[in-house]
Scaffold this active site. Sequence first.
Site, PDB file in Angstrom:
ATOM      1  N   SER A 462     -10.591 -55.974  53.325  1.00  0.00           N
ATOM      2  CA  SER A 462     -11.453 -54.906  53.008  1.00  0.00           C
ATOM      3  C   SER A 462     -11.989 -54.989  51.355  1.00  0.00           C
ATOM      4  CB  SER A 462     -10.620 -53.675  52.954  1.00  0.00           C
ATOM      5  OG  SER A 462     -11.263 -52.323  52.463  1.00  0.00           O
ATOM      6  N   TYR A 475      -2.986 -49.177  50.480  1.00  0.00           N
ATOM      7  CA  TYR A 475      -3.866 -49.651  50.909  1.00  0.00           C
ATOM      8  C   TYR A 475      -4.489 -50.951  50.089  1.00  0.00           C
ATOM      9  CZ  TYR A 475      -7.867 -50.366  54.316  1.00  0.00           C
ATOM     10  OH  TYR A 475      -8.781 -50.756  55.174  1.00  0.00           O
TER      11      TYR A 475
END
Length: 593
Positions: A462, A475
């Site tokens: 990501s 995350y």
Amino acid sequence: MPATQHAPQQFVDSADGVRIAVYEEGNREGPTVVLMHGWPDSHVLWDGVVPLLAQRFRVLRFDNRGVGLSSAPKPVSAYSTARMADDFAAVISELSPGQPVHVLAHDWGSVAVWEYLSRPGAADRVASFTSVSGPAQDQLVSFIFGALRQPWRVRRLGRAISQVLRLTYMAFFSIPVLAPLLLRLALSSAAMRRRIVDNIPVEQIHHSDKMPSDAATSVKTYPANYWRSFSGKFRRQGVHVIDTPVQLIVNTRDQYVRPHGYDETVRWVPRLWRRDIRAGHFSPMSHPQVMAAAVHDFTDLIEGKQPSRAMLRAQVGRPRGYFGDTLVSVTGAGSGIGRETAIAFSREGAELVISDIDEATVKETAAQITARGGIAHAYVLDVSDADAVESFADRVCAEHGLPDIVVNNAGIGQAGAFLDTPAEQFDRVLDVNLGGVVNGCRAFGKRLAERGTGGHIVNVSSMAAYAPLQSLSAYCTSKAATFMFSDCLRAELDAADVGLTTICPGVIDTNIIATTEFHAGGTDDDKVDGRRGQLDKMFDLRSYGPDKVANAIVSAVKKNKPIRPVTFEAYALYGVSRVLPQALRSTARMKVI
């Protein structure tokens, strides 16, 4: 350095009286495969391959004339490829009378088999021919002179000249007395023997204890054939059409035989298969498993069995999609990026193995692929469970074969400051987002490397990997670790020609917000739901769907991209992270969630 010499079971007399030492192993009731070596090797070249063939095949290998215990005639003319083809003919005539044989040959051994196949009736004696680093002389010469006659085709001309230059060493090897003397001295050095085989690991090098003297004697092969190949008389003979099914194993890192020298082979070989592997000239030593697998697959095809995906991909001239006859595994394929990635690969011809922790959604993805005319096999899988992933890999390989492309996509979201996030939730994010990638790479990466014919892994990270946010600590940590892990593994897998792409999506409109855990200390449920709704609206307004990430993944695999940000903001933040990392650290102090 290993130095072995086996005892020949028998001798066969060739047409000119030369005695050929033959070695027989394996299953005497199985189909016969004949292994032929080149220079400066002996039958020992195949020591790593024979054990992989012996259970199914009756294996015959022999020392070329001038090598090992075979006779060493004195005239240079006795080492022509025609004479070597006579040796091959004598061996199969005496030891496999009336039964066609399969052939695996390397270097000058391969050149000699091409010579044999140009003779009348050869197709009745040879069921299949797998050629490694030994092109047919007439085909190679036709390619070179054809390019020289059309200098305006600059690319083809450049390739032809490159191939000619790669063969100039043969002129030195053709010098009498001097060449044999220097070769004997040079090959007496273990370091030199290892160097000429591209520094293959010592345990994989197979040379006989007579290599220096064998090489000095059989170097007559070069003056017997080099100048003849470029003579006008040889060229006027034309190029022979070969009726036998032929499989080329093309070593893309071969210092002597360049891959483009085979580009026109199909003109003279109607039934042709070609496998390109990332290997040097001595691939029978470095990639014995590839040699054996190629023979097994080709024999299956000749015997009328269902061809493997590798054989289907290798068939020259067979129409297929870009990823036709390719098996692709995608985790987290029940929705979002995983589902769209599976559909995108299927659209390009791939067969899919898809998995997700949610059985209903992964089956729905499979149904969508099937409705579009594709093939998909659905599995339930928790990627955070290492044992489950290993069992999944075992099952997939047993039922469908080893996937050629592995997409580790499964992931979960989490939002909230580190101090507000329960330990078990932080660990769960790492177990899925990082552990799932590691488990997938461990289960399939080793298998791809051992197969020896390349492959590709895609790890979905990501832009959060390089854009720190205090409200996405778990995350961001999981995706940054995935990013670095992928960089490390990419370097490790490079030698096995297994590519690895790290995908870094930006703001993508998927259902990840709906499944994201929010933790904000004492914040009540209404406020959490409100923030979830705000993020949902932001992602929806961004209107960048998972299908675009899927297309980027497919494109990155085609181009073997190491890192592929997706969306403008992902590219922009990646650039900032490289040039102005402090700017991102300062931004991280802003509380977004």
